[in-house]
Design a protein around this motif. Sequence first.
Motif, PDB file in Angstrom:
ATOM      1  N   ARG A  58      -2.263  -7.973   9.915  1.00 38.46           N
ATOM      2  CA  ARG A  58      -1.194  -8.194  10.885  1.00 38.46           C
ATOM      3  C   ARG A  58       0.178  -7.889  10.293  1.00 38.46           C
ATOM      4  NH1 ARG A  58      -3.346 -13.639  11.275  1.00 38.46           N
ATOM      5  NH2 ARG A  58      -5.466 -13.298  11.921  1.00 38.46           N
ATOM      6  N   GLY A  59       0.196  -7.053   9.299  1.00 38.61           N
ATOM      7  CA  GLY A  59       1.468  -6.703   8.653  1.00 38.61           C
ATOM      8  C   GLY A  59       1.247  -5.510   7.752  1.00 38.61           C
ATOM      9  N   GLY A  60       2.312  -5.057   7.181  1.00 34.76           N
ATOM     10  CA  GLY A  60       2.225  -3.902   6.298  1.00 34.76           C
ATOM     11  C   GLY A  60       1.800  -4.280   4.889  1.00 34.76           C
ATOM     12  N   LEU A  61       1.967  -3.354   4.007  1.00 36.32           N
ATOM     13  CA  LEU A  61       1.590  -3.538   2.608  1.00 36.32           C
ATOM     14  C   LEU A  61       2.645  -4.316   1.816  1.00 36.32           C
ATOM     15  CD1 LEU A  61      -0.369  -2.805   0.328  1.00 36.32           C
ATOM     16  CD2 LEU A  61       0.921  -0.701   0.015  1.00 36.32           C
ATOM     17  N   TRP A  62       3.920  -4.204   2.198  1.00 38.06           N
ATOM     18  CA  TRP A  62       4.995  -4.816   1.407  1.00 38.06           C
ATOM     19  C   TRP A  62       4.898  -6.329   1.260  1.00 38.06           C
ATOM     20  CZ3 TRP A  62       7.035  -2.265  -2.143  1.00 38.06           C
ATOM     21  CH2 TRP A  62       7.238  -0.896  -2.004  1.00 38.06           C
ATOM     22  N   PRO A  63       4.516  -7.091   2.290  1.00 37.63           N
ATOM     23  CA  PRO A  63       4.382  -8.537   2.062  1.00 37.63           C
ATOM     24  C   PRO A  63       3.357  -8.879   0.978  1.00 37.63           C
ATOM     25  CG  PRO A  63       4.461  -8.092   4.409  1.00 37.63           C
ATOM     26  CD  PRO A  63       4.366  -6.757   3.709  1.00 37.63           C
ATOM     27  N   ILE A  64       2.291  -8.112   0.893  1.00 38.64           N
ATOM     28  CA  ILE A  64       1.276  -8.348  -0.137  1.00 38.64           C
ATOM     29  C   ILE A  64       1.841  -8.016  -1.513  1.00 38.64           C
ATOM     30  CG2 ILE A  64      -1.003  -7.641  -0.988  1.00 38.64           C
ATOM     31  CD1 ILE A  64      -1.701  -7.046   1.992  1.00 38.64           C
ATOM     32  N   VAL A  65       2.574  -6.921  -1.602  1.00 40.78           N
ATOM     33  CA  VAL A  65       3.191  -6.525  -2.867  1.00 40.78           C
ATOM     34  C   VAL A  65       4.196  -7.586  -3.318  1.00 40.78           C
ATOM     35  CG1 VAL A  65       4.699  -4.812  -3.969  1.00 40.78           C
ATOM     36  CG2 VAL A  65       2.820  -4.070  -2.502  1.00 40.78           C
ATOM     37  N   ARG A  66       5.001  -8.111  -2.373  1.00 38.19           N
ATOM     38  CA  ARG A  66       5.994  -9.133  -2.723  1.00 38.19           C
ATOM     39  C   ARG A  66       5.323 -10.387  -3.286  1.00 38.19           C
ATOM     40  NH1 ARG A  66       9.224  -7.077   1.768  1.00 38.19           N
ATOM     41  NH2 ARG A  66       8.024  -8.326   3.190  1.00 38.19           N
ATOM     42  N   VAL A  67       4.184 -10.788  -2.703  1.00 32.85           N
ATOM     43  CA  VAL A  67       3.466 -11.964  -3.205  1.00 32.85           C
ATOM     44  C   VAL A  67       2.956 -11.689  -4.616  1.00 32.85           C
ATOM     45  CG1 VAL A  67       1.423 -13.411  -2.895  1.00 32.85           C
ATOM     46  CG2 VAL A  67       2.888 -12.894  -0.948  1.00 32.85           C
ATOM     47  N   LYS A  68       2.433 -10.495  -4.865  1.00 33.70           N
ATOM     48  CA  LYS A  68       1.955 -10.160  -6.214  1.00 33.70           C
ATOM     49  C   LYS A  68       3.098 -10.173  -7.229  1.00 33.70           C
ATOM     50  CE  LYS A  68      -2.247  -7.628  -5.326  1.00 33.70           C
ATOM     51  NZ  LYS A  68      -3.125  -8.293  -6.244  1.00 33.70           N
ATOM     52  N   LEU A  69       4.277  -9.754  -6.808  1.00 33.16           N
ATOM     53  CA  LEU A  69       5.429  -9.722  -7.708  1.00 33.16           C
ATOM     54  C   LEU A  69       5.946 -11.119  -8.048  1.00 33.16           C
ATOM     55  CD1 LEU A  69       7.418  -6.669  -6.301  1.00 33.16           C
ATOM     56  CD2 LEU A  69       6.074  -6.788  -8.405  1.00 33.16           C
ATOM     57  N   LEU A  70       5.527 -12.130  -7.305  1.00 32.69           N
ATOM     58  CA  LEU A  70       5.929 -13.500  -7.620  1.00 32.69           C
ATOM     59  C   LEU A  70       5.322 -13.993  -8.932  1.00 32.69           C
ATOM     60  CD1 LEU A  70       5.594 -15.214  -4.133  1.00 32.69           C
ATOM     61  CD2 LEU A  70       7.707 -14.587  -5.316  1.00 32.69           C
ATOM     62  N   ARG A  71       4.239 -13.358  -9.361  1.00 35.84           N
ATOM     63  CA  ARG A  71       3.545 -13.717 -10.605  1.00 35.84           C
ATOM     64  C   ARG A  71       3.134 -15.198 -10.594  1.00 35.84           C
ATOM     65  NH1 ARG A  71       7.347 -12.737 -14.924  1.00 35.84           N
ATOM     66  NH2 ARG A  71       5.736 -13.628 -16.224  1.00 35.84           N
ATOM     67  N   LEU A  72       2.447 -15.611  -9.540  1.00 32.76           N
ATOM     68  CA  LEU A  72       1.991 -16.994  -9.447  1.00 32.76           C
ATOM     69  C   LEU A  72       0.800 -17.221 -10.361  1.00 32.76           C
ATOM     70  CD1 LEU A  72       2.244 -17.582  -5.607  1.00 32.76           C
ATOM     71  CD2 LEU A  72       3.880 -18.206  -7.376  1.00 32.76           C
ATOM     72  N   ARG A  73       0.816 -18.357 -11.033  1.00 34.20           N
ATOM     73  CA  ARG A  73      -0.259 -18.754 -11.941  1.00 34.20           C
ATOM     74  C   ARG A  73      -0.536 -20.231 -11.713  1.00 34.20           C
ATOM     75  NH1 ARG A  73       0.446 -13.928 -12.268  1.00 34.20           N
ATOM     76  NH2 ARG A  73       0.959 -12.748 -14.101  1.00 34.20           N
ATOM     77  N   LEU A  74      -1.715 -20.659 -12.102  1.00 36.96           N
ATOM     78  CA  LEU A  74      -2.068 -22.077 -12.062  1.00 36.96           C
ATOM     79  C   LEU A  74      -2.369 -22.558 -13.457  1.00 36.96           C
ATOM     80  CD1 LEU A  74      -4.597 -22.447  -9.103  1.00 36.96           C
ATOM     81  CD2 LEU A  74      -2.276 -23.300  -9.207  1.00 36.96           C
ATOM     82  N   ARG A  75      -2.059 -23.814 -13.694  1.00 36.55           N
ATOM     83  CA  ARG A  75      -2.436 -24.451 -14.944  1.00 36.55           C
ATOM     84  C   ARG A  75      -2.970 -25.832 -14.594  1.00 36.55           C
ATOM     85  NH1 ARG A  75       2.439 -25.771 -17.655  1.00 36.55           N
ATOM     86  NH2 ARG A  75       2.130 -27.844 -16.867  1.00 36.55           N
ATOM     87  N   PRO A  76      -4.191 -26.161 -15.015  1.00 34.63           N
ATOM     88  CA  PRO A  76      -4.662 -27.524 -14.791  1.00 34.63           C
ATOM     89  C   PRO A  76      -3.749 -28.506 -15.505  1.00 34.63           C
ATOM     90  CG  PRO A  76      -6.458 -26.096 -15.508  1.00 34.63           C
ATOM     91  CD  PRO A  76      -5.184 -25.326 -15.687  1.00 34.63           C
TER      92      PRO A  76
END
Length: 117
Positions: A58-76
Amino acid sequence: MDHDDGTVFVLLRGRRPIAELQVLRDDFPRTWCRIHPLPEFEEIRPLLAEGWEAIHGRGGLWPIVRVKLLRLRLRPDYGGPLIRKVLLIPDGDQVVLRYRYGRLATWRLLRQRRRAM
């Protein structure tokens, strides 16, 4: 499976903590968590929603790229390896979390759990 043990993940953007995710329910491959956001999380919440919509076509490619560029990580919160492959699906004050440990991270996590026993 419901979690009564208080499992908490720290959500990182790069190296900075932006939220704590308290596990409410786990149904592989999804984990439902309550968000305890820090101010920076509110800045990225709309990007996560847009990225999720884009994943469903329901959207283009850029929103997905922007989320990847956030560099989200998890740490227990109890320590352990960083989880680098993270997908967050925001839903009000909760979030559905999907993550995948890499091979090395899985080995380190199992080793750490064995030592803790």
